[in-house]
Design an enzyme around this catalytic site. Structure first.
Site, PDB file in Angstrom:
ATOM      1  CG  HIS A 176      -0.291  -0.184   2.660  1.00  0.00           C
ATOM      2  ND1 HIS A 176       0.073   0.910   3.529  1.00  0.00           N
ATOM      3  CD2 HIS A 176       0.762  -1.144   3.420  1.00  0.00           C
ATOM      4  CE1 HIS A 176       0.575   1.149   3.979  1.00  0.00           C
ATOM      5  NE2 HIS A 176       1.057  -0.195   4.590  1.00  0.00           N
ATOM      6  CB  CYS A 226       1.301  -3.756   5.097  1.00  0.00           C
ATOM      7  SG  CYS A 226      -0.037  -4.125   6.487  1.00  0.00           S
TER       8      CYS A 226
END
Length: 233
Positions: free
Chosen positions: A181, A197
């Site tokens: 992301h 992440c």
């Protein structure tokens, strides 16, 4: 009357004075060090104004130039076109291309205790996604309670930790809870700072979103570094 001896003496003195060097002005020996200007930022990292929320330009000198996206030789020619490889220690993500090359992006990855690795499938992707921190993160960070799964998460926007785009990784049909992301602050690109992440600059997350297909293979290599650089959350 001026004697010949006096006249010759005066002429000699004048000649000596004329040949004398004028003292040079004193020069400081403390040299001013040359200042190297920061490398220019590629045009692709300018301000983005046609998104629902503005994305500011990356300023010179903040991001290591090696981390800007660029076409390079594929590090894994055996991987199929469109697949993704992530090396957390090198802080690179490669999107494989069909000509033996790859589009390489700089990323930041999971900090100590949060890193994830393995093979997954990019199940789907979202623009300006809603962020719903998992319950174990809310337990560690109670200030995230208003955005918990039970409370419906945080709407997309400039303060959302997922940034402008998110790509959701699944393994054997189940959500790994790890994402590729945006929302990486430029100063932290290339460092191990997230809760596992794979974070990118919003500029790069948008670019990847436009190029990648749902269902492609994603391979994240295990980290071999004993001490990641910094933990933020």
């Amino acid at each position: 009357m001026i004697s010949r001896r006096l006249l010759m003496a005066s002429a000699g003195a004048a000649a000596l004075q004329a040949c004398a060097r004028t003292p040079a002005p004193e020069v400081s020996r403390t040299a001013t060090p040359a200042v190297t200007p920061p490398a220019p930022v590629p045009a692709a990292y300018g301000a983005i104004t046609d998104e629902p929320f503005p994305i500011p330009a990356i300023q010179p000198g903040v991001v290591d130039p090696r981390l800007f996206r660029q076409v390079v030789a594929s590090p894994r020619p055996d991987m199929e076109e469109g697949s993704i490889l992530v090396d957390p220690d090198a802080a690179y993500l490669w999107l494989m291309q069909e000509d033996g090359n790859a589009l390489r992006y700089g990323v930041s990855v999971g900090a100590a205790g949060f890193g994830w690795w393995g093979e997954a499938k990019l199940q789907y992707k979202r623009k300006w996604p809603r962020w719903t921190p998992p319950d174990e993160m809310v337990e560690r960070r109670p200030e995230f309670e208003p955005y918990s799964i039970a409370n419906g998460g945080m709407p997309g926007g400039p303060d959302n930790p997922l940034g402008a785009r998110a790509h959701y990784l699944f393994q054997n049909g189940e959500d790994t809870l790890y994402r590729i992301h945006g929302a990486c602050e430029p100063a932290y690109l290339g460092k191990a700072v997230s809760s596992g992440c794979i974070r990118m600059l919003d500029h790069d997350a948008i670019d990847l979103y436009e190029r990648v297909r749902d269902g492609v293979r994603v391979v994240v290599l295990p980290s071999l570094m004993p001490d990641p650089l910094k933990t933020i959350y």
